[in-house]
Design an enzyme around this catalytic site. Structure first.
Site, PDB file in Angstrom:
ATOM      1  N   ASP A 264       0.876  -1.164   0.000  1.00 25.02           N
ATOM      2  CA  ASP A 264       0.000   0.000   0.000  1.00 25.02           C
ATOM      3  C   ASP A 264       0.923   1.227   0.000  1.00 25.02           C
ATOM      4  O   ASP A 264       2.115   1.130   0.313  1.00 25.02           O
ATOM      5  CB  ASP A 264      -0.961   0.011   1.192  1.00 25.02           C
TER       6      ASP A 264
HETATM    7  C1  BGC Z   1      -4.974   3.382  -0.016  1.00 26.94           C
HETATM    8  C2  BGC Z   1      -5.015   2.423  -1.172  1.00 26.94           C
HETATM    9  C3  BGC Z   1      -4.802   3.179  -2.454  1.00 26.94           C
HETATM   10  C4  BGC Z   1      -3.461   3.894  -2.389  1.00 26.94           C
HETATM   11  C5  BGC Z   1      -3.104   4.679  -3.618  1.00 26.94           C
HETATM   12  C6  BGC Z   1      -3.728   4.255  -0.044  1.00 26.94           C
HETATM   13  O1  BGC Z   1      -3.835   5.276   0.886  1.00 26.94           O
HETATM   14  O2  BGC Z   1      -5.047   2.666   1.190  1.00 26.94           O
HETATM   15  O3  BGC Z   1      -6.230   1.738  -1.186  1.00 26.94           O
HETATM   16  O4  BGC Z   1      -4.891   2.322  -3.544  1.00 26.94           O
HETATM   17  O5  BGC Z   1      -3.500   4.805  -1.306  1.00 26.94           O
HETATM   18  O6  BGC Z   1      -3.882   5.800  -3.743  1.00 26.94           O
END
Ligand code: BGC
Length: 746
Positions: A264
């Site tokens: 993530d």
């Molecule tokens: C989120 C993800 C997301 C990523 C990219 C993170 O803060 O938890 O679900 O895909 O950011 O934006």
């Protein structure tokens, strides 16, 4: 060590030069994927290998320019293709060609209980991602709804592992048919947003395997997902994105999965465990991508120079690196370097229709006393539409799933379009909630400011209610912090902005009150007995107002069913009654503050907890009404006795007993009548949505296999089907079982 590396690098460069004339194997699509991967790997220098396993910008990784191995571009997901952001920032790149079709939230998709809708959703969003030249779309989310307070429930598919898994499979296949990878998230146990970087769920193996893993497993194995995203949270003291148990032992070991694990954004905190813990690509480690380095901050990522130096110093072998590179190459060849992938499209009529169809199919008619719905122009002349959610655009906000939608039809607009000729429609705001309408620089351009006092707003709403034949109240939640939004949980189940009091006042003024609740999670409904009808509408994307009008008018007969239990209050939810939420302070292995969250409720999540404790929720899991009625016949089984390994076929006739065509989802639960371990009263193991004309009968059949009858034996570390008696329960919801049939395994 050093000499070997220099030789390997020289050989890699020479082999690239020698293969100049013939098509190299890695570019030859007549070769197998593994042949191509091995060939590409053999040509790469150590620096190039390190290069492709971490980001070069907020959403991309560099590939290998020298070899023509493409960059990988990712995008959020999971409900539409995110607008372009700047290279190093979350802020908008201000492109003018990146407005997307915003599809309904994933809870809505789950509420259709229809894998065909999941396939349509996946195909459509995949086409948009493909058109935008993305290799990976960051979704779907399949974390289990453990608490109604979780800020991201709207991005997930409910409380049941079987339902979430079945819906995920076709979403995955639909997306990947476009040569775009899904990135199934957030693996695993990311069940709350509060303290999301420091939550450390304490979960036993049985609960892990029976509740929190099956949807991921279905997406990985049956769906064939090409990438996974690790969660921010920890599990047994180690961060999920590089958790050796989750990634190495389970995902890549037990499930033998060959895809790439993506962190993530900003979920990596340490090189050593990231190297050995099964992470393949690092993204988002420093939010602006600039402040952590002299020339290129991305070189300072945990899997960049620190890893490279570690290898040079002999601290890490290249074995793990090669495994990561192989996985990233597979991902690249399956997507960005797949010459056979279709072209994709954006904002097509087909996508608009898919959005409206999925939205209408997912709306759930929770209550319809006196058949007030569908709206009948012969009986109703004047409608008062009350509530902020009738006019508020919801595609903007909520975190990374926020979108720049091509357009958004609000509920009020949808109603006016559909009913403008039939009814006199007046609008009253009733309450003022969130007037912002901006996320990361994308603006709705709505001015929702209203300076009336609460008293004035209420009395204006009550007056409008009194003067109308019927009230359509549009409330619920929105995408601001502590509602349906990333990075914060809700503070309680109570509706915000004094809506409960407002609804009570409206009910007193007009007994024909219909509540349309717009949310992605369960809310308390203390007024449920006082209103005539309740519709659960979700965040429905571009076509929100049209999809809602389709159902209110009866153009579409509602057929959605709840993918989670609508608790009367938090004490009906095992996580709050027995488990700890949001956890108790503890320390990780580096001495950092974390929160231990004992999942004491174990496997008793959602209806499993309700059943065990004989509780009466406001609306049960799987509940949803129609404008017609269905009668279930007697369930039968093909054999009442079988041996271990046998499949049983359970059948039930279902008849449309009303005078309208409609769809019914028939639910199959299995109950183990006697077991050596504590088991839920019943568990969902099948569902089937059938369309029936008035008077028509169809027989629905389910196949029940050994796995459907099993529990996870943590000591043996395997699924066990114990001989004995079982019961198949056929229901219209988890609380409305219409027929039962017994069978036994000898
Ligand atoms: C989120 C993800 C997301 C990523 C990219 C993170 O803060 O938890 O679900 O895909 O950011 O934006």
């Amino acid at each position: 060590m050093k000499l070997t590396r220099v030789l390997a690098t020289t050989l890699a460069l020479c082999s690239a030069a020698l293969s100049f004339s013939a098509t190299p194997v890695y570019l030859d699509e007549s070769k197998t994927l593994e042949e191509r991967v091995e060939d590409a790997l053999s040509r790469m220098t150590l620096e190039e290998k390190i290069g492709i396993i971490h980001a070069q910008s907020k959403f991309s990784a560099p590939g290998v320019p020298r070899l023509g191995i493409s960059e990988i571009w990712c995008t959020d997901g999971p409900m539409g293709v995110r607008p372009e952001v700047l290279w190093d920032e979350w802020e908008q790149a201000q492109w003018t060609n990146d407005s997307c079709t915003a599809f309904p939230s994933l809870t809505c998709l789950a509420a259709t209980w229809d894998p065909e809708m999941a396939a349509l959703y996946g195909k459509s969003i995949g086409e948009e991602a493909r058109f935008r030249n993305k290799a990976v779309i960051l979704g779907p989310g399949v974390n289990i709804y453990r608490t109604p307070l979780c800020g991201r429930n709207f991005e997930y598919m409910g409380e049941d592992p079987y339902l979430s898994g079945k819906m995920a499979i076709d979403y995955v296949k639909g997306v990947q048919g476009n040569g775009v990878a899904v990135c199934v998230k957030h693996f695993a146990l990311n069940n709350n947003e509060i303290n999301r970087h420091t939550s450390n769920p304490i979960v036993d193996d049985r609960t892990l395997y029976e509740i929190y893993l099956p949807a991921f497993k279905a997406a990985a194995i049956d769906g064939g997902a090409w990438s996974f995203m690790g969660g921010y949270n920890l599990f047994r003291g180690e961060h999920a994105s590089y958790n050796p148990i989750l990634m190495n032992d389970i995902l890549k070991g037990e499930w033998n999965w060959d895809g790439a694990v993506i962190s993530d954004w900003g979920a990596v905190h340490d090189t050593e465990t990231a190297v050995t813990g099964g992470l393949d690509m690092e993204f988002g480690s420093w939010t602006n991508g600039l402040t952590n380095g002299v020339s290129n901050a991305y070189d300072n990522y945990w899997l960049a120079n620190p890893y490279l130096n570690g290898i040079k110093e002999g601290k890490f072998s290249e074995k793990e690196l090669d495994d990561k590179v192989r996985r990233v190459l597979r991902l690249t060849f399956r997507t960005a370097m797949n010459r056979n992938r279709p072209w994709g499209s954006m904002g097509s009529d087909e996508h608009r229709d898919a959005c409206r169809k999925i939205g209408a199919e997912g709306i759930v008619l929770l209550k319809n006393q006196g058949n007030l719905l569908p709206l009948d122009p012969a009986k109703v002349k004047k409608i008062a539409v009350i509530g902020e959610n009738a006019i508020k655009m919801m595609t903007v906000g909520g975190g990374s799933s926020s979108l720049k939608a091509r357009y958004e039809v609000t509920p009020l607009e949808g109603l006016k379009r559909r009913f403008g000729k039939d009814f006199d429609i007046v609008y009253e705001r009733g309450y003022v909630g969130d007037t912002l309408g901006e996320y990361n620089g994308v603006k709705t351009n709505q001015d929702l400011r209203d300076f009336r006092t609460v008293e004035q707003l209420t009395s204006d709403a009550v007056k409008a209610a009194k003067e109308a034949d019927i009230v359509l109240y549009f409330g619920g939640l929105n995408k601001s912090d502590h509602q349906d939004a990333e990075d914060s949980d809700r503070l309680s189940m109570v509706l915000p902005y004094g809506q409960d009091e407002l609804i009570e006042a409206i009910c007193k003024a007009n007994k024909n009150t219909v509540v349309v609740n717009i949310s992605g999670t369960g809310v308390a409904m203390p007024w449920a007995d006082k209103v005539q009808a309740i519709l659960q509408a979700w965040y429905l994307g571009n076509e929100t107002g049209n999809a809602i009008a389709d159902v209110l008018s009866g153009d579409v007969n509602p057929s959605g069913k709840l993918p989670y239990t609508y608790y009367a209050d938090l004490m009906q939810c095992g996580a709050h009654k027995l488990g700890e939420y949001p956890g108790t302070p503890a320390k990780d292995k580096f001495g950092n503050d974390i929160f231990d969250i004992p999942y004491n409720e174990g496997i008793y999540v959602g209806y499993r907890f309700i059943d065990k404790n004989n509780l009466k929720p406001t609306f049960p899991f799987g509940h949803g009404l129609s404008y017609t009625t269905f009668k279930y016949g007697k369930a039968t089984v093909d054999k009442t006795e079988g041996v271990k390994g046998d499949s049983f076929t359970v059948s039930v006739p279902v008849t449309n007993t009303g005078n309208r065509e409609g769809k019914e989802t028939v639910e199959l639960f299995i109950s183990d009548l006697k077991s050596s371990v504590d088991r839920p009263v019943k568990e969902l193991k099948g569902f089937s949505k059938v369309s029936l004309a008035p008077g028509e009968t169809k027989t629905v059949t389910f196949s029940v296999n050994e796995y459907d009858l099993s529990f996870f034996d943590a000591d043996k570390h395997e699924w066990v089907c114990e001989p004995g008696d079982f019961e198949a329960l056929i229901g219209a919801s988890s609380a409305d079982i219409r027929s039962k049939v017994k069978f036994s395994v000898r």
